[in-house]
Scaffold this motif. Sequence first.
Motif, PDB file in Angstrom:
ATOM      1  N   GLN A   3     -14.705  52.960 -35.676  1.00 11.80           N
ATOM      2  CA  GLN A   3     -14.363  52.747 -34.276  1.00 11.80           C
ATOM      3  C   GLN A   3     -14.428  51.256 -33.968  1.00 11.80           C
ATOM      4  OE1 GLN A   3     -17.392  54.006 -31.540  1.00 11.80           O
ATOM      5  NE2 GLN A   3     -15.998  54.180 -29.832  1.00 11.80           N
ATOM      6  N   LEU A   5     -15.460  47.974 -32.333  1.00 11.35           N
ATOM      7  CA  LEU A   5     -16.706  47.587 -31.676  1.00 11.35           C
ATOM      8  C   LEU A   5     -16.491  47.405 -30.183  1.00 11.35           C
ATOM      9  CD1 LEU A   5     -18.106  45.028 -34.278  1.00 11.35           C
ATOM     10  CD2 LEU A   5     -18.724  47.434 -33.982  1.00 11.35           C
ATOM     11  N   ALA A   8     -17.194  50.733 -28.653  1.00  9.38           N
ATOM     12  CA  ALA A   8     -18.450  51.401 -28.997  1.00  9.38           C
ATOM     13  C   ALA A   8     -19.445  51.250 -27.850  1.00  9.38           C
ATOM     14  CB  ALA A   8     -19.035  50.789 -30.268  1.00  9.38           C
ATOM     15  N   ASP A  12     -24.249  52.996 -29.910  1.00  8.42           N
ATOM     16  CA  ASP A  12     -23.485  53.140 -31.158  1.00  8.42           C
ATOM     17  C   ASP A  12     -23.460  51.829 -31.947  1.00  8.42           C
ATOM     18  OD1 ASP A  12     -22.913  55.783 -30.567  1.00  8.42           O
ATOM     19  OD2 ASP A  12     -20.904  55.340 -29.783  1.00  8.42           O
ATOM     20  N   PHE A  13     -23.236  50.738 -31.248  1.00 11.21           N
ATOM     21  CA  PHE A  13     -23.201  49.441 -31.921  1.00 11.21           C
ATOM     22  C   PHE A  13     -24.536  49.156 -32.612  1.00 11.21           C
ATOM     23  CE2 PHE A  13     -23.870  44.774 -31.830  1.00 11.21           C
ATOM     24  CZ  PHE A  13     -22.881  44.412 -32.713  1.00 11.21           C
ATOM     25  N   ARG A  16     -24.954  51.368 -35.689  1.00 10.71           N
ATOM     26  CA  ARG A  16     -24.119  50.903 -36.795  1.00 10.71           C
ATOM     27  C   ARG A  16     -24.691  49.630 -37.397  1.00 10.71           C
ATOM     28  NH1 ARG A  16     -18.271  51.150 -34.144  1.00 10.71           N
ATOM     29  NH2 ARG A  16     -17.686  50.016 -36.007  1.00 10.71           N
TER      30      ARG A  16
END
Length: 133
Positions: A3, A5, A8, A12-13, A16
Amino acid sequence: MTQSLAHATLQDFCERLADKVPSPGGGAVAAVTLAHAAALGSMVLRYTIGRPAFAAHEAANVAALAELDALRIEAIALADRDASAYARLAGLWKLTPEDPQRVRDFGPAGREAIDAPQRVVEAAAQLARRVRE
């Protein structure tokens, strides 16, 4: 990278970033930090523009706001660009040195992996100059 960034969530960032993968990494974090800095500068300018106490600086503030908004948008794109470039390079490192794909793509991938964070540094310097004015 699955996905963008740019799309995101913060959660989520961070997940990851904490994962055992080479990308996103420090370059993407630098770009996101630059986007945050530009956004904060834009916020200050939006509170300033139109206020009588700062009328003498209105034109300069409007110009600075446009520049900081553009830097914020560019920085977000640079986060993705950096993460993609490094992921591509990391994929090539997994190939044997004689692999035709590695031989063909390594130079351009290396240049892109250098170019993206270099542009982050240049944009950060531009932001620093602008907020000092």
